[in-house]
Design an enzyme around this catalytic site. Structure first.
Site, PDB file in Angstrom:
ATOM      1  N   ASP A 156      43.799  26.602  58.416  1.00  0.00           N
ATOM      2  CA  ASP A 156      42.421  26.322  58.800  1.00  0.00           C
ATOM      3  C   ASP A 156      41.772  25.420  57.754  1.00  0.00           C
ATOM      4  OD1 ASP A 156      39.734  26.379  59.541  1.00  0.00           O
ATOM      5  OD2 ASP A 156      39.828  28.462  60.210  1.00  0.00           O
ATOM      6  N   GLU A 174      42.266  23.530  63.201  1.00  0.00           N
ATOM      7  CA  GLU A 174      43.091  24.735  63.108  1.00  0.00           C
ATOM      8  C   GLU A 174      44.478  24.483  63.683  1.00  0.00           C
ATOM      9  OE1 GLU A 174      41.239  28.724  63.857  1.00  0.00           O
ATOM     10  OE2 GLU A 174      39.672  27.480  64.746  1.00  0.00           O
TER      11      GLU A 174
END
Length: 407
Positions: A13, A108
């Protein structure tokens, strides 16, 4: 009995992605309460720094409220082109480093490292990948390594910002147990409030509720939440392929040189697949327009754009491509448009360039199209390409987007 197979799934992330890009471009912004969003009071917050979050600011909040919570916050309009470029850069680094990954949004990624523990060590590999990403992109990255996507996603959220963690196979339930039920993906505000009223505050308590009771309480969703509370997730990492596309084309009954007709047809077609894009919760990073002339010569032109699913952004790209493409002034037999470089995401990513009214407009348009059919609501320009008997039908006249906003 449910069994978690021993897989090795890493979730990567990019921390506070929009904010991190802005800080990379201007280092003086680091450590300050920073808001990326609409600059006017009618705008909304698209992203904010962790310093701003400490004042209670969060994404989708009206900017005027954010200003009241933190009067000294720095507000930036945002640069979607830069964000898209950095997203592509990180994607390329991951693509060159791993055999199987999924791009679940612009910032992500899931990486399937199953089997690599025999040769290299999954934790060591993911740590080195994280370091490589930070070195080559300059952006902070957090990751969690676990046996499935659910645990790795939850764990990454817990170690952000700029952290890393490994959840060993077999310890999924133990890890989840003390966490709030609100941290389980799929549990929204309403469901969380319902569970809290029942005295279910932690994942441990949720996991101990009989699955039959969860099904009676929440239907099929109750079964899925029970599985998640018990750390069960067999969802595969879906290979990322940028060639996936959404497209449409039209072969005309008669070849035409009517430029206004072609432009209106392009508007109608672009709106159609832009709606499909939003229905699938995806964004496109590339628009392609296709023309086939009466002599069957076929030409195409494409344009990379900041990731978007907004009609006004996609229409501008399509129109610009058409004007550059249609240069022979010959009869046209076919017109087509295609969106590629698709990534999961939703319209919220464009919040910083829109007002609340614009966002509500798109939500209302999509709601009407979803309920009554996408063909009953379109820009007035798109109606020009419809047959006369349909264009003047009362249903289409009432449904014209002209009544909502000039197109």
């Amino acid at each position: 009995m449910f069994i978690n197979h021993e897989r090795h799934i890493a979730h990567l992330d990019l921390d506070a992605f929009f904010v991190s890009v802005e800080c990379l471009k201007n280092s003086s912004l680091k450590g300050k309460p920073l808001i990326v969003g609409g600059s006017s009071d009618r705008g909304v917050v698209a992203a904010c720094s962790y310093e701003a979050r400490s004042f209670g600011i969060h994404s989708a909040m009206p900017v005027r409220l954010a200003k009241r919570l933190c009067p000294h916050a720095i507000i930036l309009q945002g640069d979607m082109e830069s964000y898209s470029n950095y997203s592509r850069l990180v994607t390329d680094i991951i693509r060159d480093s791993v055999p199987l990954f999924e791009k679940s949004s612009v910032d992500e990624f899931y990486v399937d490292l199953t089997g690599m523990d025999k040769y290299f060590g999954c934790c060591r590999f993911t740590t080195e990948l994280r370091q490589k990403l930070m070195k080559e992109s300059g952006l902070p990255v957090s990751y969690a390594l676990a046996s499935n996507k659910l645990i790795s996603k939850v764990a990454t959220n817990e170690v952000k910002p700029n952290g890393q963690i490994e959840i060993p196979f077999g310890s999924e339930k133990t890890y989840l147990a003390p966490l709030s039920v609100a941290k389980v993906p799929g549990i929204g505000k309403e469901t969380a409030f319902l569970l809290l009223r029942m005295g279910v505050e932690t994942v441990k308590v949720l996991s101990e509720i009989p699955v039959e009771m969860m099904q009676n309480l929440l239907g099929k969703n109750g079964i899925e939440l029970w599985r998640r509370a018990n750390g069960i997730d067999d969802t595969p990492v879906i290979p990322y392929h940028e060639q996936k596309s959404i497209s449409t084309e039209s072969t005309f009954q008669q070849d035409t040189i009517d430029v206004e007709f072609l432009r209106s047809q392009l508007v109608r077609m672009t709106e159609k697949i832009a709606f499909q894009l939003r229905e699938q919760n995806k964004l496109t990073g590339c628009v392609t327009v296709k023309l086939r002339y009466s002599n069957f010569d076929t030409v195409t032109k494409q344009l990379s754009i900041p990731y978007s699913a907004a009609d006004h952004t996609l229409l501008k790209a399509a129109k610009d491509l058409f004007e550059k493409l249609y240069e022979r002034r010959m009869l046209v037999r076919l017109l087509g448009i295609r969106f590629t470089h698709l990534v999961p995401g939703n319209y919220q990513i464009n919040l910083f360039e829109d007002t609340q009214e614009m966002i509500r407009l798109y939500q209302s348009i999509d709601h009407i199209k979803h309920r009554f059919g996408e063909g009953l609501l379109m820009r007035a320009k798109g109606l020009e390409s419809m047959p006369s008997e349909i264009r003047h039908h009362p249903t289409f006249q009432r449904a014209s987007i002209r009544d909502i906003r000039k197109g």
